[in-house]
Design a protein around this motif. Structure first.
Motif, short mmCIF file in Angstrom:
data_model
loop_
_atom_site.label_atom_id
_atom_site.label_comp_id
_atom_site.label_asym_id
_atom_site.label_seq_id
_atom_site.Cartn_x
_atom_site.Cartn_y
_atom_site.Cartn_z
N LEU A 58 70.52 34.31 56.68
CA LEU A 58 70.31 33.62 57.96
C LEU A 58 71.57 33.67 58.82
O LEU A 58 71.51 33.92 60.02
CB LEU A 58 69.90 32.17 57.71
CG LEU A 58 69.68 31.31 58.97
CD1 LEU A 58 68.59 31.90 59.85
CD2 LEU A 58 69.35 29.87 58.58
N ASN A 59 72.73 33.43 58.18
CA ASN A 59 74.00 33.49 58.90
C ASN A 59 74.23 34.87 59.50
O ASN A 59 74.62 35.00 60.67
CB ASN A 59 75.14 33.13 57.94
CG ASN A 59 76.50 33.33 58.58
OD1 ASN A 59 76.92 32.57 59.44
ND2 ASN A 59 77.19 34.38 58.18
N CYS A 60 73.98 35.91 58.71
CA CYS A 60 74.19 37.29 59.20
C CYS A 60 73.26 37.61 60.37
O CYS A 60 73.67 38.25 61.34
CB CYS A 60 73.96 38.29 58.07
SG CYS A 60 75.30 38.33 56.85
N LEU A 61 72.01 37.17 60.29
CA LEU A 61 71.05 37.46 61.36
C LEU A 61 71.44 36.76 62.66
O LEU A 61 71.37 37.35 63.74
CB LEU A 61 69.64 37.04 60.93
CG LEU A 61 69.00 37.89 59.83
CD1 LEU A 61 67.66 37.29 59.41
CD2 LEU A 61 68.80 39.34 60.30
N ILE A 62 71.85 35.49 62.56
CA ILE A 62 72.25 34.75 63.76
C ILE A 62 73.50 35.38 64.38
O ILE A 62 73.56 35.60 65.60
CB ILE A 62 72.50 33.27 63.43
CG1 ILE A 62 71.20 32.57 63.03
CG2 ILE A 62 73.13 32.55 64.63
CD1 ILE A 62 71.38 31.15 62.54
N CYS A 63 74.49 35.68 63.55
CA CYS A 63 75.73 36.28 64.06
C CYS A 63 75.50 37.70 64.56
O CYS A 63 76.16 38.15 65.51
CB CYS A 63 76.81 36.26 62.99
SG CYS A 63 77.37 34.59 62.56
N ILE A 113 60.43 34.34 54.26
CA ILE A 113 59.53 34.34 55.43
C ILE A 113 60.01 33.31 56.46
O ILE A 113 60.01 33.59 57.67
CB ILE A 113 58.08 34.02 54.98
CG1 ILE A 113 57.53 35.18 54.15
CG2 ILE A 113 57.19 33.78 56.20
CD1 ILE A 113 56.21 34.87 53.47
N SER A 114 60.48 32.15 55.97
CA SER A 114 60.98 31.12 56.89
C SER A 114 62.21 31.60 57.65
O SER A 114 62.36 31.32 58.85
CB SER A 114 61.33 29.85 56.10
OG SER A 114 60.20 29.32 55.46
N ILE A 115 63.10 32.32 56.96
CA ILE A 115 64.31 32.85 57.61
C ILE A 115 63.95 33.78 58.75
O ILE A 115 64.49 33.68 59.86
CB ILE A 115 65.19 33.59 56.57
CG1 ILE A 115 65.80 32.62 55.58
CG2 ILE A 115 66.28 34.40 57.27
CD1 ILE A 115 66.73 31.60 56.18
#
Length: 233
Positions: A58-63, A113-115
């Motif tokens: 999640l951190n990698c996707l947001i950044c 799936i939630s991520i």
């Protein structure tokens, strides 16, 4: 002419910091390989948790989204490092799901799936409802919150090291790579005048320094005790 030279040097230094951050981050992304070799060899996830890889994904996707030109032009090296990180986390999560027991497997699939749903929602909201400056602020604050929560996780290890007076659970190579990656992106953020990069990485640099200082102290103390063991009367 001198201003042109200074500008070129500035760009080279900025890009060098970003590239260095990518390299040190790559070392961090490789660190769980030994764990997953064991999982594959034993065909079981044993007592390992898959949640750290979910959080990191999640951190990698947001950044990654924050580093894209549609959100923040001129910091593509943030996007590259996080795209690589996202791929690694997906590989780790896939392996974990493959060898986990059915209840854990279903839970991990649900989290995965939630991520993707959360990430899709962030992308949709930022593109559909926000203009470029507001979009950068929105995604930037999310990336800062995500990074700070990730950098805060070593606090548990730091507490354990102090409690146990041992660096057994805090590998030096991992602590050093975390420190160097945070420092490199702190410098990169300063060059880019981007608080959403240098603030969380500044915090990461401080925590990395604490880890290295603790390692040096307790490792030295351990060596001293081994040279001069206490003998019970």
């Amino acid at each position: 002419m001198s201003s042109t030279v200074l500008s070129s040097v500035y760009v080279v230094c900025s890009d060098s910091a970003g590239v260095a951050g990518n390299i040190f981050a790559f070392v961090l992304f490789l660190s769980p390989i030994s764990t997953f070799r064991r999982i594959i060899r034993n065909e079981s996830t044993e007592q390992f948790s898959g949640m750290p890889y979910i959080y990191t994904l999640l951190n990698c996707l947001i950044c990654l989204w924050y580093g894209m030109p549609l959100v923040s032009p001129g910091i593509i090296l943030v996007a590259t490092v996080n795209s690589i990180g996202a791929v690694f986390q997906l590989i780790y999560i896939t392996i974990f799901i493959r060898y986990a027991e059915k209840p854990v497997k279903l839970k991990m699939l649900g989290f995965l799936i939630s991520i993707f749903a959360i990430f899709a929602l962030i992308v949709f909201v930022s593109l559909r409802f926000l203009d470029p400056p507001s979009r950068q602020l929105f995604v930037g604050y999310l990336s800062v919150a995500s990074l700070i929560s990730m950098f805060a996780s070593p606090l548990l290890i730091i507490n354990l090291v102090i409690k146990m007076r041992s660096v057994e659970y805090m590998p030096f190579s991992l602590s050093l790579a975390t420190f160097l990656m945070s420092l490199a992106f702190f410098v990169y953020g300063m060059f880019k005048h981007d608080a959403f990069i240098y603030v969380p990485n500044g915090i990461g640099t401080v925590l990395g320094t604490v880890q290295l200082a603790l390692y040096a102290y307790f490792n030295s103390a351990s060596q001293e005790e081994s040279r001069h063991p206490l003998i019970d009367p």
